[in-house]
Design a protein around this motif. Sequence first.
Motif, mmCIF file in Angstrom:
data_model
loop_
_atom_site.group_PDB
_atom_site.id
_atom_site.type_symbol
_atom_site.label_atom_id
_atom_site.label_comp_id
_atom_site.label_asym_id
_atom_site.label_seq_id
_atom_site.Cartn_x
_atom_site.Cartn_y
_atom_site.Cartn_z
ATOM 1 N N SER A 226 0.922 -1.325 -0.169
ATOM 2 C CA SER A 226 -0.031 -0.087 0.047
ATOM 3 C C SER A 226 0.652 1.236 -0.146
ATOM 4 O O SER A 226 0.315 2.260 -0.384
ATOM 5 C CB SER A 226 -0.950 -0.108 1.153
ATOM 6 O OG SER A 226 -0.244 -0.018 2.276
ATOM 7 N N GLY A 227 2.050 1.260 0.439
ATOM 8 C CA GLY A 227 2.850 2.379 0.224
ATOM 9 C C GLY A 227 3.779 2.427 -0.889
ATOM 10 O O GLY A 227 4.326 3.617 -1.002
ATOM 11 N N GLU B 233 4.137 3.912 -4.539
ATOM 12 C CA GLU B 233 3.527 4.689 -5.542
ATOM 13 C C GLU B 233 3.990 4.325 -6.988
ATOM 14 O O GLU B 233 4.841 4.203 -7.243
ATOM 15 C CB GLU B 233 3.909 6.033 -5.236
ATOM 16 C CG GLU B 233 3.330 6.544 -4.203
ATOM 17 C CD GLU B 233 3.707 8.327 -3.793
ATOM 18 O OE1 GLU B 233 3.778 8.797 -4.833
ATOM 19 O OE2 GLU B 233 3.752 8.527 -2.806
ATOM 20 N N PRO C 204 3.399 5.582 -10.761
ATOM 21 C CA PRO C 204 2.739 6.450 -11.651
ATOM 22 C C PRO C 204 1.736 5.792 -12.492
ATOM 23 O O PRO C 204 1.924 4.897 -12.976
ATOM 24 C CB PRO C 204 4.038 6.986 -12.158
ATOM 25 C CG PRO C 204 5.163 5.888 -12.052
ATOM 26 C CD PRO C 204 4.847 5.197 -11.094
#
Length: 144
Positions: free
Chosen positions: A5-6, A8, A10
């Motif tokens: 979940s952490g 990222e 793009p």
Amino acid sequence: MPDSSGVEVPARAKRRTYSASYKARILAEYEQLDAAGRGALLRREGLYSSHLSTWRALRNQGALAALAAAPGRPPTDPLERENVRLQRENARLQKELATARHVIEVQGKLSALLEQLATGSAESTGETGEGTRGNESGRPKWTR
């Protein structure tokens, strides 16, 4: 199970661009290293060997200055822009002149036709022409 979940991600990858000075510096550094150092350089910079092959070919062709050029159309000379503008204006005016000449030609033909009709109608009614002529110019009264 690791927690993702952490992380990222793009939405869309962005194309990387490199300046000409960066390319020249990397090429110079790459060519001074041995095989192991070259691989480390590529990993450190996040590059592929194909990047360097392309950059080297362009440099050898003398196109390193072109690598620094901004993408898109090169700026034009002001005299060249003025020349193109004048050529377009000349073409537009030539077209207008041709149209005006055509209109004048049609008006001349129409005038001749109306003159024939006026003289033809005067002859068919038996008039000698004095009644239809209002002046010495020879033009019918109705055209005044």
